[in-house]
Design a protein around this motif. Structure first.
Motif, PDB file in Angstrom:
ATOM      1  N   SER A 166       3.940   7.705   5.753  1.00 52.60           N
ATOM      2  CA  SER A 166       3.616   8.980   6.398  1.00 52.60           C
ATOM      3  C   SER A 166       2.234   9.407   5.942  1.00 52.60           C
ATOM      4  O   SER A 166       1.723   8.918   4.939  1.00 52.60           O
ATOM      5  CB  SER A 166       4.658  10.025   6.034  1.00 52.60           C
ATOM      6  N   ASN A 167       1.656  10.324   6.696  1.00 51.59           N
ATOM      7  CA  ASN A 167       0.342  10.845   6.322  1.00 51.59           C
ATOM      8  C   ASN A 167      -0.681   9.716   6.208  1.00 51.59           C
ATOM      9  O   ASN A 167      -1.518   9.696   5.304  1.00 51.59           O
ATOM     10  CB  ASN A 167       0.467  11.578   4.975  1.00 51.59           C
ATOM     11  N   PHE A 181      -2.958   2.785   4.019  1.00 52.36           N
ATOM     12  CA  PHE A 181      -3.691   3.742   3.174  1.00 52.36           C
ATOM     13  C   PHE A 181      -3.366   5.161   3.643  1.00 52.36           C
ATOM     14  O   PHE A 181      -3.499   5.456   4.835  1.00 52.36           O
ATOM     15  CB  PHE A 181      -5.198   3.517   3.296  1.00 52.36           C
ATOM     16  N   ASP A 182      -2.966   6.030   2.729  1.00 53.58           N
ATOM     17  CA  ASP A 182      -2.676   7.396   3.164  1.00 53.58           C
ATOM     18  C   ASP A 182      -3.931   8.273   3.032  1.00 53.58           C
ATOM     19  O   ASP A 182      -4.994   7.816   2.615  1.00 53.58           O
ATOM     20  CB  ASP A 182      -1.452   7.963   2.444  1.00 53.58           C
ATOM     21  N   GLN A 183      -3.756   9.556   3.405  1.00 54.40           N
ATOM     22  CA  GLN A 183      -4.913  10.462   3.482  1.00 54.40           C
ATOM     23  C   GLN A 183      -5.610  10.652   2.135  1.00 54.40           C
ATOM     24  O   GLN A 183      -6.762  11.062   2.083  1.00 54.40           O
ATOM     25  CB  GLN A 183      -4.475  11.828   4.024  1.00 54.40           C
ATOM     26  N   SER A 184      -4.918  10.376   1.033  1.00 50.76           N
ATOM     27  CA  SER A 184      -5.539  10.622  -0.276  1.00 50.76           C
ATOM     28  C   SER A 184      -6.546   9.529  -0.647  1.00 50.76           C
ATOM     29  O   SER A 184      -7.291   9.679  -1.618  1.00 50.76           O
ATOM     30  CB  SER A 184      -4.441  10.698  -1.349  1.00 50.76           C
ATOM     31  N   ARG A 185      -6.562   8.442   0.103  1.00 49.85           N
ATOM     32  CA  ARG A 185      -7.393   7.299  -0.316  1.00 49.85           C
ATOM     33  C   ARG A 185      -8.839   7.410   0.159  1.00 49.85           C
ATOM     34  O   ARG A 185      -9.098   7.805   1.295  1.00 49.85           O
ATOM     35  CB  ARG A 185      -6.809   5.993   0.234  1.00 49.85           C
ATOM     36  N   GLY A 231       0.834  -1.204   0.000  1.00 50.13           N
ATOM     37  CA  GLY A 231       0.000   0.000   0.000  1.00 50.13           C
ATOM     38  C   GLY A 231       0.863   1.245   0.000  1.00 50.13           C
ATOM     39  O   GLY A 231       1.942   1.273  -0.607  1.00 50.13           O
ATOM     40  N   ASP A 232       0.391   2.286   0.731  1.00 48.62           N
ATOM     41  CA  ASP A 232       1.069   3.578   0.686  1.00 48.62           C
ATOM     42  C   ASP A 232       2.232   3.641   1.662  1.00 48.62           C
ATOM     43  O   ASP A 232       2.108   4.183   2.765  1.00 48.62           O
ATOM     44  CB  ASP A 232       0.060   4.690   0.997  1.00 48.62           C
ATOM     45  N   CYS A 233       3.351   3.097   1.266  1.00 45.19           N
ATOM     46  CA  CYS A 233       4.554   3.177   2.098  1.00 45.19           C
ATOM     47  C   CYS A 233       5.773   3.147   1.177  1.00 45.19           C
ATOM     48  O   CYS A 233       5.685   2.714   0.034  1.00 45.19           O
ATOM     49  CB  CYS A 233       4.596   2.028   3.105  1.00 45.19           C
ATOM     50  N   GLU A 234       6.903   3.613   1.708  1.00 49.12           N
ATOM     51  CA  GLU A 234       8.106   3.699   0.863  1.00 49.12           C
ATOM     52  C   GLU A 234       8.728   2.337   0.599  1.00 49.12           C
ATOM     53  O   GLU A 234       9.319   2.116  -0.441  1.00 49.12           O
ATOM     54  CB  GLU A 234       9.152   4.590   1.546  1.00 49.12           C
TER      55      GLU A 234
END
Lengths: 183, 597
Positions: free
Chosen positions: B437-438, B475-479, B411-414
């Motif tokens: 982050s976020n 999941f980041d804030q954009s999802r 998912g949303d991670c580096e």
């Protein structure tokens, strides 16, 4: 205090649930002591003459007339009950839900074994007086708010009796296994 | 049919319980299971035609219609969507000239959607005739279609190879391991053969005791104590017993078993041999999901290696009467087969429908004989426990959960990939570790697990709090979380075997109610009903699928209520979705009348 008023209707159902209402046998005499019937096939009153306390609906909605009737019941009844499989889930009539409506109409009026040879002009009923067919059969709670659901095909007379008696007397609904088991 | 059915049937000795293998071979050769094959199989295997057909129709990768000379199975699970699947799918469709769910007119290219293929750290990904293509882009999709049009062999289209064993001669895959963190148990040092040597010096009961006292709990997700399961199985009256390794890992977002089987299959195989000794089982099965067929040759070579060293087969390691052998059983695309009794049904060549329990598999499992089904990672842990001792194992992790856990994080991670950590890591520590982050939400345990929001990031990943079979998705804030929930609801609707009504109908009701909410017609009462439905499904369904499939919806309603609130019709207690005009439009048009509303 005047007696609570009950109304009933059979929409896209087989009247089996109404038969089950009658199946409370001699308790119907007690019922008449407890409640007054308004619009219902039981007393053949065709239109609402007053606001009712309890509306009992058998059957789901397969055409526009069912929808109008159901909405009329919601307007005129304080509490609305879905009675039986068809009102709750669509039941047997909903078996057509997987088939496109065009194919259903063709089967009913053009190709079915009982009509194939006698509808030479290929007439499809389209008079304005005839209810319009819905794309699928809907359970009642998808069209109006339903307050209670009494399952069964048909629900047992005891279940109907217990539910109506509990609503009218304010007691708790007795739900022993025997009245809600289906096989 | 061109395939020589005799040859295939001979290979499996005409055994109807090997129907999965027989169908897999036919599907691979023919690109479908032709109807004449169905008829012949029915006759030759002595089972009814319906029994053959119902097995075919149950599994995603079997088809009675041709799937295309090049059959592209593109993952459509949530993380694939997050990583750009839509553009890749559009490129495939445009270049191939057919849409997903169909085959080109010339029969050359078939485009098919498929559920998570265990590549969440390298999505979008697809499987073409068994070969995995990862990190796809629209341009790569175009190249692939061009290659297919040019008649290239699929393997030729693999232009770069992954790390570790992925690049070995027997695998030759572009799949990457992405092992980001090695721990003390699974990705640690291990001398091949050492666990077997240790176990044969012990009595079988002592081996079980050692596993019991290590507090090892099943690593597939449910967390049943492994030693206890073994003890139950070993005490069954029947002496013919089986041991099965559950390598079906179908939970979207899980890919740790793939990496374990790629980099350290010896640990797993050895754990099974130890298990065979402890249970007195003579035969073991590795049930491997079809998506991992690319590992077949390599894993078979590992088994051969053990056979050559006399560590698999008869009189293992010179121990008279210690006979145990293994075979690999492939699935064919069905999430529910990760459930142990469904897996057993499938390994017997049938539809993967969970059985009614009791009897449990430890009493009546594979071929109705006592069977223990354990996860890949559980077997791997057993090997280390035998060598290094139960006390050592118990010293890792926390009081509720002993040992390490291999997490597959995506998912949303580096740094998506595989992390072996001691149990008890907090969600926030996990997020820091993977470079996230976020973050808006984390899904621990896959769709059947739990969505948590920021207020719960101090919770711990372990049994008793946030248990997981390995899947963690960030999941980041954009999802839009409901978009993801919606994807998972579709997944469960597809994967429900249909046996229990509260699962078959319940998932459908979740689908339609969620649509209502997403379309701005939902009410608070709808959310309450969804939560209530979850309670019913948990109580009334027979297997883990139906007992957890409401979790994406129910845990987001509980832990991420803000995702719903903005879409609800606050004031109204009841909002119908029914639209009379729309519902009569088709019938009126067909019979030729004006709708009279």
């Amino acid at each position: 205090m005047s007696k609570p008023v009950v109304a009933t209707a059979s929409l896209a159902g087989c009247f089996g649930c109404h038969m089950s209402i009658l199946d409370i046998d001699e308790r119907i005499l007690d019922l008449i002591e407890l409640v007054e019937f308004n619009k219902s096939p039981v007393d053949d009153i065709k239109t609402f003459t007053k606001q009712c306390d309890i509306g009992i609906i058998e059957g789901g909605c397969c055409n526009s007339e069912n929808v109008h009737n159901l909405k009329d019941f919601r307007k005129n009844c304080n509490i609305l009950i879905s009675l039986g499989e068809c009102a709750i889930m669509g039941g047997l009539p909903a078996m057509r839900n997987g088939i496109p409506i065009k194919e259903c109409i063709e089967e009913a009026y053009l190709d079915g074994p009982t009509v194939a040879d006698c509808n030479e002009k290929k007439i499809l009923p389209n008079d304005d007086e005839i209810p319009m067919i819905l794309d699928r059969v809907y359970p009642c709670h998808e069209i109006v708010k339903i307050d209670y659901f009494l399952p069964g095909c048909p629900p047992r007379a005891d279940l109907i009796w217990n539910a109506v008696a509990a609503l009218v007397t304010g007691g708790e609904l007795a739900l022993p296994y025997e009245v809600v088991k289906f096989d | 049919m061109n395939t020589d059915l005799n040859q295939i049937l001979d290979k499996y000795k005409g055994d109807a319980t090997r129907l999965m293998d027989i169908l897999t071979d036919i599907q691979t050769e023919e690109g479908c299971i032709p109807s004449d094959a169905v008829a012949q199989l029915s006759e030759r295997l002595g089972i009814s035609r319906v029994e053959v057909e119902q097995t075919i129709s149950f599994y995603h990768f079997f088809s009675q219609k041709p799937v295309g000379k090049y059959a592209v199975y593109l993952n459509d699970s949530a993380v694939a969507e997050m990583k750009g699947r839509t553009a890749v799918a559009a490129a495939f469709e445009q270049e191939a000239g057919c849409t997903f769910g169909s085959v080109t007119e010339d029969g050359v290219i078939g485009l098919h959607n498929t559920a998570c293929i265990g590549m969440n750290d390298q999505e979008p990904a697809a499987i073409v005739n068994g070969v995995v293509f990862t990190n796809l882009t629209a341009d790569k999709a175009k190249e692939l279609v061009a290659g297919m049009r040019a008649g290239k062999a699929v393997q030729e289209m693999v232009t770069e190879l992954g790390d570790g064993v992925n690049s070995s001669d027997l695998v030759q895959s572009m799949v990457k391991n992405n092992i980001q963190k090695k721990g003390d148990v699974i990705f640690s040092t291990f001398e091949s053969g050492s666990a077997i040597k240790k176990c044969i010096e012990m009595a079988p009961e002592a081996v079980i005791d050692e596993v019991k006292s290590s507090n090892l709990r099943g690593r597939g997700g449910a967390g049943f104590p492994t030693g206890l399961k073994w003890e139950f199985c070993s005490k069954a009256a029947e002496k013919e017993r089986y041991l099965i390794c559950n390598a079906d890992e179908g939970e979207p977002g899980t890919f740790k078993d793939r990496v374990i089987l790629t980099e350290t299959p010896q640990l797993v195989v050895e754990g099974m041999i130890v298990g065979g000794y402890a249970l007195g089982a003579q035969q073991g099965i590795i049930y491997l999901r079809a998506e991992y067929t690319y590992l077949k040759k390599y894993l078979e070579s590992v088994l051969d290696d053990y056979r050559q060293k006399n560590l698999l087969g008869n009189n293992i390691a010179g121990k008279e009467g210690f006979n145990f052998d293994l075979r690999i059983q492939f699935g064919a695309g069905a999430y529910v087969c990760g459930e142990e009794s469904a897996l057993i049904e499938s390994a017997e060549g049938k539809r993967g429908e969970p059985r009614i329990r009791p009897p449990f598999p430890v009493e009546k499992g594979y071929l109705d004989k006592p069977t223990s089904v354990n996860n890949v990672e559980s077997f791997a842990a057993v090997s280390q426990i035998l060598v290094k001792g139960a006390a050592w194992f118990k010293g890792i992790g926390n009081d509720k959960s002993a040992g390490t856990k291999v997490l597959s994080i995506s998912g949303d991670c580096e740094k998506p990939g595989v992390y072996e950590v001691a149990w008890g890591l907090s969600v926030q520590e996990m997020l820091d570790m993977v470079g996230a982050s976020n973050t808006k939400a984390v899904l621990v345990g896959g769709p059947s697990g739990t969505f948590v929001g920021a207020k719960d990031f101090s919770r711990k990943i372990c049994f008793g709090d946030l248990a997981t079979g390995g899947s963690v998705i960030v999941f980041d804030q954009s999802r839009d979380i409901l978009e993801t929930v919606s994807n998972f609801v579709d997944f469960f609707c597809d994967e429900s075997c249909g046996s229990c009504v509260p699962c078959r109908a319940g998932n459908g009701i979740i689908r339609s109610t969620l649509d209502k909410v997403i379309n701005g017609k939902g009410t608070k009462a709808d959310l309450e009903k969804l939560t209530e439905l979850g309670t019913i499904m948990k109580a009334a369904n027979r297997c883990g699928l139906g007992q957890t499939s409401f979790n994406p919806v129910v845990t987001t309603i509980k832990n991420l209520p803000e995702e719903y609130e903005s879409r609800l019709q606050e004031e109204s207690p009841y909002v119908p979705t029914f639209d009379l005009a729309a519902s009569v439009a088709d019938s009126c048009e067909y019979v030729g009348r004006e709708p009279n509303l």
